[in-house]
Every structure is written in C-alpha cells, then in structure tokens.
Design an enzyme around this catalytic site. Structure first.
Site, PDB file in Angstrom:
ATOM      1  N   CYS A   2      -1.475  -0.728  -0.828  1.00 17.75           N
ATOM      2  CA  CYS A   2      -2.551  -1.467  -1.473  1.00 17.75           C
ATOM      3  C   CYS A   2      -3.717  -1.510  -0.506  1.00 17.75           C
ATOM      4  O   CYS A   2      -3.664  -2.212   0.506  1.00 17.75           O
ATOM      5  CB  CYS A   2      -2.083  -2.878  -1.831  1.00 17.75           C
ATOM      6  SG  CYS A   2      -3.375  -3.892  -2.577  1.00 17.75           S
ATOM      7  N   GLU A 129      -5.217   1.975  -7.230  1.00 16.70           N
ATOM      8  CA  GLU A 129      -4.348   2.971  -6.606  1.00 16.70           C
ATOM      9  C   GLU A 129      -4.789   4.345  -7.084  1.00 16.70           C
ATOM     10  O   GLU A 129      -5.276   4.504  -8.203  1.00 16.70           O
ATOM     11  CB  GLU A 129      -2.882   2.700  -6.945  1.00 16.70           C
ATOM     12  CG  GLU A 129      -1.898   3.448  -6.069  1.00 16.70           C
ATOM     13  CD  GLU A 129      -2.146   3.213  -4.591  1.00 16.70           C
ATOM     14  OE1 GLU A 129      -2.841   4.068  -3.979  1.00 16.70           O
ATOM     15  OE2 GLU A 129      -1.677   2.206  -4.053  1.00 16.70           O
TER      16      GLU A 129
END
EC number: 4.-.-.-
Length: 335
Positions: A2, A129
């Site tokens: 992340c 992402e």
C-alpha cells in the site's frame, strides 16, 4: 503493498465517520488530539511522508484513560522508530510505509511497537494499487462497498454517520524524539498481508483491513486484548470492491478528483463500467477536497474480474501465533 491512499473528508467529518460505542453502550465521536486536525490535509492522492488521520487508544496520551477510549491523530506515513538517532527523519534508510505481517514479530523496526501495544488504525477513503500489464501498469482504486442502512427519523441518532464508510487498515506507530530537541514525531506503518481472492489478480499484497467495529475495537484496545489475540485479526478479507482509474494518479503531485474517478477500460483490459460508475465520474469532476467543507464520495460497487493466482503462505506470524497458543510448529520434511 500500500503506497498511495485517498482521504478526502474534512477533519470534522473524519470524527463523525469514526463513531463508536463505549463500554457503557453510548455512541461517541473520537476527538482530535490537540492541534492535529490542522496537520491533516484532505487529499485525493496521499503518498508516504504525508500526514494521515490515524485512530488509536486515548491511553497512549493519557495514562489515566481507559484503553477502550479512542482519539484521532495526524501521523506521518512511514514509521520512524524511537531508537533512530539521526537528527533528520528523512535520512531513514529503510522504507517503512508498509510492514509485512509475516515478519513483523521478528524485525527490529516493528517488533518493539507491536509488543508494546502501539497499534493504530489508518483511515482512508480507499487505496490505490497498480496491476502490471506487460510493460504498463493499470491503477485501481480499492475501498469498502458503500451500503447505506435506511433508518426512520425515530431511529436516527445525533452521532449517526450517513456518509461514506472509511477504510480501516491495521497499523503500528512509534514516537521519535529529535536528538537535538524539538517536537515529538508520531509516525506509522501499514501492515500488509497476502492478497485475498478478490484482488490478488491486481497485486499479491494488500493492507490488513479491519472489517467492522469489533475488529477495530480489539486491535486498538491494547489494555484488554493481548498481542497474540490481536494478531489473529491480521488476515486478508474479501469485503472490498474496486474500479480502474486514470494514470494521472501515478504522479503523487496530482491531487484532483480525476485520481479516484472510475474510467472505462478497453475490452482487452476489462469490462465497461456501469451507469452508476459514470454518474460517479460526473460527480467527482465537480468536487475537490476542502477542509472547511463536509462531503463524502459515493463509490460504486463493481463486479470482480480476472482469474486469481494462487495464494502464498502466511509465514512467520502464523508460526509465532501457534507457538503462543501451545501448538507444535510444523516440521520441515527431510530431503
């Protein structure tokens, strides 16, 4: 992993979105730590080293407080351990924006925070992402499904939050004192796990997401929930959704609604978006994050697509948990 998030709510709306029940059953909003609401800046595109809203036990700041009470703080993304002895935190040689769940019980960077109960919940609208497609990377925006519970006026409470559901990611924090004096720096890392089937076709890692207030309560209440029990909350979840977004989000300097707006991919890359997704795009184009303005972003729920690869092993953390519970560790087969 992340490495980029969005958090667009105004500081007061962050409080309202974090409503919880205390031990007496009453609903409460956590307060911001003194001065921290000014340190937090809403953004469509947050990157490491920026300040993000973090939820933690009030007892970390007030020793006489109950460990179940909560407080909001603005913390730097990228953990600086208390033992770091350089005068400038930017000189930190290790990337600490993410902490792998399978090694955090062993690594010196994180295990002190873990075993001292320095657990926190990192708040965001969602995270980004990138899925690798040959030589290109396609970004996706990932978040909780937005389902509103209908209540009659009689059932409404002043503390009820009717806006978006914030993503609640498990994290660890630490506080660093500059060796030459100065303000204490609070910083955090996001714990990551193997990706769930819902998103492992995008990336093989995902944040450890705490799904529901009971999971959040147990992770934060270090006074009542010991480390070995809290670690059982760290696992992949399926209750997430996503949509593709523009590559404008690739540059962390870009901070516009376009970063998180749903786009239509070609047939080669993915399915066309629904009418609700297109409506969201139109809505976002007329919005920007403002501290003085309360607003929420309604995200569409899209169907999952793409064949998921195999999951990887849980690693050292699961072995450590079994050892703490008195279970024998698995023996390696002799070659």
């Amino acid at each position: 992993m992340c490495g980029r998030t969005a958090c667009t709510l105004a500081p007061d709306d962050v409080r309202k979105a974090c409503t919880y029940r205390d031990k007496q059953g009453g609903r409460k909003w956590p307060n911001w730590r003194d001065g921290d609401s000014d340190k937090y800046q809403p953004s469509y595109n947050k990157s490491p080293q920026s300040n993000s809203p973090v939820l933690l036990s009030l007892k970390h700041f007030q020793k006489d407080a109950d460990s179940s009470e909560r407080v909001l703080a603005a913390m730097r993304w990228g953990l600086i351990p208390s033992w770091f002895n350089e005068p400038d935190p930017s000189k930190m040689q290790y990337k600490t924006n993410n902490c792998r769940s399978d090694t955090m019980t062993e690594k010196a960077l994180y295990k002190a925070s873990l075993f001292k109960g320095k657990r926190c919940v990192v708040l965001a609208d969602g995270f980004y992402e990138w899925q690798r497609q040959n030589s290109e990377k396609q970004p996706y925006y990932i978040y909780f499904p937005q389902i509103k519970a209908e209540k009659s006026p009689a059932e409404q409470d002043i503390t009820d939050w009717n806006g978006q559901r914030l993503l609640t990611m498990a994290g660890l924090f630490d506080c660093w004192e500059p060796p030459n004096g100065g303000e204490t720096l609070y910083s955090y890392t996001v714990i990551t796990v193997d990706s769930s089937k819902t998103m492992n076709w995008i990336h093989d890692r995902m944040p450890a997401i705490l799904d529901g207030d009971e999971a959040v309560r147990k992770w934060l209440d270090f006074g009542e929930v010991p480390t070995k029990d809290a670690l059982k909350l760290i696992h992949p979840i399926e209750n997430i959704t996503y949509h593709p977004v523009s590559t404008v989000v690739n540059n962390s300097r870009n901070n516009t609604p376009e970063c998180m707006a749903a786009i239509i991919l070609t047939q080669k890359k993915g399915p066309a978006l629904s009418a609700s997704s297109k409506k969201m795009l139109d809505w976002l184009q007329n919005k920007s994050p403002k501290k003085e303005e309360s607003h929420s972003i309604q995200s569409p729920k899209l169907s999952q697509f793409g064949a998921p690869p195999k999951k990887t092993s849980a690693g050292l953390m699961q072995q450590w948990l079994k050892k703490e519970d008195g279970e024998p560790s698995p023996k390696r087969a002799k070659k």
